[in-house]
Design a protein around this motif. Structure first.
Motif, PDB file in Angstrom:
ATOM      1  N   THR A 166       0.830  -1.197   0.000  1.00 35.33           N
ATOM      2  CA  THR A 166       0.000   0.000   0.000  1.00 35.33           C
ATOM      3  C   THR A 166       0.869   1.252   0.000  1.00 35.33           C
ATOM      4  O   THR A 166       0.624   2.194  -0.770  1.00 35.33           O
ATOM      5  CB  THR A 166      -0.945   0.000   1.224  1.00 35.33           C
ATOM      6  N   GLU A 167       1.898   1.271   0.846  1.00 33.71           N
ATOM      7  CA  GLU A 167       2.822   2.413   0.884  1.00 33.71           C
ATOM      8  C   GLU A 167       3.548   2.568  -0.450  1.00 33.71           C
ATOM      9  O   GLU A 167       3.732   3.674  -0.945  1.00 33.71           O
ATOM     10  CB  GLU A 167       3.829   2.235   2.016  1.00 33.71           C
ATOM     11  N   GLN A 168       3.970   1.451  -1.038  1.00 37.79           N
ATOM     12  CA  GLN A 168       4.661   1.481  -2.323  1.00 37.79           C
ATOM     13  C   GLN A 168       3.744   2.074  -3.395  1.00 37.79           C
ATOM     14  O   GLN A 168       4.160   2.924  -4.177  1.00 37.79           O
ATOM     15  CB  GLN A 168       5.067   0.066  -2.711  1.00 37.79           C
ATOM     16  N   ASN A 169       2.492   1.638  -3.432  1.00 40.82           N
ATOM     17  CA  ASN A 169       1.544   2.148  -4.421  1.00 40.82           C
ATOM     18  C   ASN A 169       1.284   3.639  -4.235  1.00 40.82           C
ATOM     19  O   ASN A 169       1.184   4.377  -5.209  1.00 40.82           O
ATOM     20  CB  ASN A 169       0.232   1.366  -4.372  1.00 40.82           C
ATOM     21  N   ARG A 170       1.180   4.081  -2.980  1.00 42.73           N
ATOM     22  CA  ARG A 170       0.984   5.513  -2.718  1.00 42.73           C
ATOM     23  C   ARG A 170       2.174   6.325  -3.218  1.00 42.73           C
ATOM     24  O   ARG A 170       2.008   7.380  -3.817  1.00 42.73           O
ATOM     25  CB  ARG A 170       0.790   5.753  -1.220  1.00 42.73           C
ATOM     26  N   SER A 171       3.390   5.833  -2.964  1.00 49.46           N
ATOM     27  CA  SER A 171       4.599   6.523  -3.418  1.00 49.46           C
ATOM     28  C   SER A 171       4.628   6.614  -4.937  1.00 49.46           C
ATOM     29  O   SER A 171       4.938   7.664  -5.509  1.00 49.46           O
ATOM     30  CB  SER A 171       5.856   5.806  -2.935  1.00 49.46           C
ATOM     31  N   LEU A 172       4.308   5.516  -5.600  1.00 56.28           N
ATOM     32  CA  LEU A 172       4.296   5.489  -7.066  1.00 56.28           C
ATOM     33  C   LEU A 172       3.231   6.424  -7.626  1.00 56.28           C
ATOM     34  O   LEU A 172       3.484   7.168  -8.576  1.00 56.28           O
ATOM     35  CB  LEU A 172       4.061   4.070  -7.572  1.00 56.28           C
TER      36      LEU A 172
ATOM     37  N   ARG B 164      13.815  12.413 -11.130  1.00 56.33           N
ATOM     38  CA  ARG B 164      15.240  12.768 -11.148  1.00 56.33           C
ATOM     39  C   ARG B 164      16.075  11.831 -10.294  1.00 56.33           C
ATOM     40  O   ARG B 164      17.247  11.628 -10.566  1.00 56.33           O
ATOM     41  CB  ARG B 164      15.449  14.204 -10.654  1.00 56.33           C
ATOM     42  N   GLU B 165      15.470  11.296  -9.245  1.00 53.23           N
ATOM     43  CA  GLU B 165      16.209  10.437  -8.322  1.00 53.23           C
ATOM     44  C   GLU B 165      15.375   9.194  -8.026  1.00 53.23           C
ATOM     45  O   GLU B 165      14.234   9.301  -7.602  1.00 53.23           O
ATOM     46  CB  GLU B 165      16.485  11.203  -7.032  1.00 53.23           C
ATOM     47  N   LEU B 166      15.985   8.024  -8.265  1.00 52.43           N
ATOM     48  CA  LEU B 166      15.289   6.763  -8.053  1.00 52.43           C
ATOM     49  C   LEU B 166      16.176   5.833  -7.237  1.00 52.43           C
ATOM     50  O   LEU B 166      17.306   5.533  -7.629  1.00 52.43           O
ATOM     51  CB  LEU B 166      14.947   6.113  -9.404  1.00 52.43           C
TER      52      LEU B 166
ATOM     53  N   ALA C  42       4.271  10.124  -7.228  1.00 50.60           N
ATOM     54  CA  ALA C  42       5.299  10.494  -8.211  1.00 50.60           C
ATOM     55  C   ALA C  42       4.698  10.568  -9.609  1.00 50.60           C
ATOM     56  O   ALA C  42       5.023  11.479 -10.382  1.00 50.60           O
ATOM     57  CB  ALA C  42       6.452   9.493  -8.170  1.00 50.60           C
ATOM     58  N   ALA C  43       3.832   9.638  -9.960  1.00 54.00           N
ATOM     59  CA  ALA C  43       3.214   9.624 -11.289  1.00 54.00           C
ATOM     60  C   ALA C  43       2.326  10.839 -11.514  1.00 54.00           C
ATOM     61  O   ALA C  43       2.195  11.325 -12.636  1.00 54.00           O
ATOM     62  CB  ALA C  43       2.408   8.345 -11.484  1.00 54.00           C
ATOM     63  N   ASN C  44       1.731  11.349 -10.443  1.00 55.06           N
ATOM     64  CA  ASN C  44       0.861  12.523 -10.548  1.00 55.06           C
ATOM     65  C   ASN C  44       1.614  13.835 -10.378  1.00 55.06           C
ATOM     66  O   ASN C  44       1.005  14.876 -10.161  1.00 55.06           O
ATOM     67  CB  ASN C  44      -0.276  12.425  -9.526  1.00 55.06           C
ATOM     68  N   GLY C  45       2.926  13.784 -10.465  1.00 55.30           N
ATOM     69  CA  GLY C  45       3.728  15.001 -10.386  1.00 55.30           C
ATOM     70  C   GLY C  45       3.991  15.474  -8.976  1.00 55.30           C
ATOM     71  O   GLY C  45       4.471  16.585  -8.783  1.00 55.30           O
ATOM     72  N   GLY C  46       3.672  14.657  -7.982  1.00 54.51           N
ATOM     73  CA  GLY C  46       3.846  15.049  -6.591  1.00 54.51           C
ATOM     74  C   GLY C  46       5.291  15.070  -6.143  1.00 54.51           C
ATOM     75  O   GLY C  46       5.624  15.710  -5.160  1.00 54.51           O
ATOM     76  N   SER C  47       6.157  14.392  -6.865  1.00 54.01           N
ATOM     77  CA  SER C  47       7.561  14.333  -6.466  1.00 54.01           C
ATOM     78  C   SER C  47       8.404  13.900  -7.652  1.00 54.01           C
ATOM     79  O   SER C  47       7.944  13.181  -8.528  1.00 54.01           O
ATOM     80  CB  SER C  47       7.735  13.340  -5.318  1.00 54.01           C
ATOM     81  N   ASN C  48       9.648  14.353  -7.671  1.00 55.12           N
ATOM     82  CA  ASN C  48      10.580  13.878  -8.691  1.00 55.12           C
ATOM     83  C   ASN C  48      11.663  13.015  -8.047  1.00 55.12           C
ATOM     84  O   ASN C  48      12.676  12.725  -8.655  1.00 55.12           O
ATOM     85  CB  ASN C  48      11.164  15.024  -9.510  1.00 55.12           C
ATOM     86  N   ILE C  49      11.410  12.611  -6.798  1.00 56.86           N
ATOM     87  CA  ILE C  49      12.305  11.715  -6.060  1.00 56.86           C
ATOM     88  C   ILE C  49      11.461  10.538  -5.572  1.00 56.86           C
ATOM     89  O   ILE C  49      10.399  10.733  -4.977  1.00 56.86           O
ATOM     90  CB  ILE C  49      12.946  12.435  -4.859  1.00 56.86           C
ATOM     91  N   LEU C  50      11.939   9.325  -5.845  1.00 59.44           N
ATOM     92  CA  LEU C  50      11.192   8.141  -5.448  1.00 59.44           C
ATOM     93  C   LEU C  50      12.136   7.124  -4.831  1.00 59.44           C
ATOM     94  O   LEU C  50      13.161   6.789  -5.421  1.00 59.44           O
ATOM     95  CB  LEU C  50      10.489   7.525  -6.668  1.00 59.44           C
ATOM     96  N   SER C  51      11.795   6.655  -3.638  1.00 53.62           N
ATOM     97  CA  SER C  51      12.572   5.622  -2.966  1.00 53.62           C
ATOM     98  C   SER C  51      11.680   4.423  -2.683  1.00 53.62           C
ATOM     99  O   SER C  51      10.669   4.541  -1.996  1.00 53.62           O
ATOM    100  CB  SER C  51      13.154   6.150  -1.652  1.00 53.62           C
ATOM    101  N   LEU C  52      12.077   3.291  -3.248  1.00 54.40           N
ATOM    102  CA  LEU C  52      11.393   2.024  -2.997  1.00 54.40           C
ATOM    103  C   LEU C  52      12.415   1.047  -2.432  1.00 54.40           C
ATOM    104  O   LEU C  52      12.609  -0.047  -2.928  1.00 54.40           O
ATOM    105  CB  LEU C  52      10.765   1.491  -4.288  1.00 54.40           C
ATOM    106  N   THR C  53      13.073   1.464  -1.375  1.00 55.65           N
ATOM    107  CA  THR C  53      14.136   0.691  -0.739  1.00 55.65           C
ATOM    108  C   THR C  53      13.562  -0.425   0.127  1.00 55.65           C
ATOM    109  O   THR C  53      12.562  -0.218   0.823  1.00 55.65           O
ATOM    110  CB  THR C  53      15.006   1.628   0.131  1.00 55.65           C
ATOM    111  N   ASN C  54      14.223  -1.575   0.076  1.00 52.01           N
ATOM    112  CA  ASN C  54      13.873  -2.723   0.927  1.00 52.01           C
ATOM    113  C   ASN C  54      12.390  -3.097   0.859  1.00 52.01           C
ATOM    114  O   ASN C  54      11.748  -3.304   1.878  1.00 52.01           O
ATOM    115  CB  ASN C  54      14.276  -2.442   2.380  1.00 52.01           C
TER     116      ASN C  54
END
Length: 176
Positions: A14-20, A52-54, A23-35
């Motif tokens: 759920t957290e991963q989907n929210r982050s994605l 810009r940062e993945l 970012a997809a909706n322009g909310g961020s240009n930095i995405l971390s899907l660590t661990n």
């Protein structure tokens, strides 16, 4: 597909989907899907052109999908601590804004020459299965002023049959 019943896994997805989605909706240009135990990148990731940062460190990725090269605004890409054994060279030159690439702690035996085309300032391939630092295109990167970290460990290949042969090579442009 297996049914996920573990609360922790459901919460993590759920957290991963929210982050994605953010970012997809322009909310961020930095995405971390660590661990996140990701073994395959979600297709929505390739639509986030402003990224810009993945950071995808600490997952279970075994390969890099060439669709990742569609993210042409990437400046930092961290794929460390995965199980990647091959970097597809076809299309990597599209990442012309990439300044930092971390591939440490994977299963790479070879690094494609096409990385020379990228304007990297930091490149880490330590703790991989590189047979030799000379199988790596470090000369051109060094001439660009790139901080390159290379090591190889024979013990990763056959831990019971050989002793560790780790070596770290720091190749830094003299002006750095």
């Amino acid at each position: 597909q297996a049914l996920i019943t573990d609360y922790h896994q459901i919460k993590q997805l759920t957290e991963q989907n929210r982050s994605l989605e953010a970012a997809a909706n322009g909310g961020s240009n930095i995405l971390s899907l660590t661990n996140r135990k990701i073994s395959q990148l979600p297709k929505i990731l390739y639509t986030i052109r402003a990224l810009r940062e993945l950071t995808l460190s600490g997952n279970s990725l075994s390969e890099i999908d060439e669709n990742l090269y569609q993210l042409t605004n990437l400046q930092t890409l961290d794929l460390s601590e995965n199980e990647i054994s091959h970097i597809p060279s076809n299309g990597i030159s599209k990442l012309m804004k990439l300044r930092s690439l971390d591939l440490a702690q994977n299963l790479l035996t070879f690094v494609p020459f096409e990385l020379n085309l990228l304007p990297l300032k930091y490149f880490n391939v330590s703790q991989n299965l590189l047979a030799s630092p000379f199988g790596f295109p470090h000369h051109y990167l060094k001439s660009q002023g790139t901080h390159v970290i290379i090591s190889h460990t024979a013990s990763k290949i056959a831990p019971k049959e050989s002793t560790s042969m780790s070596r770290v090579f720091f190749l830094v442009h003299p002006s750095s």
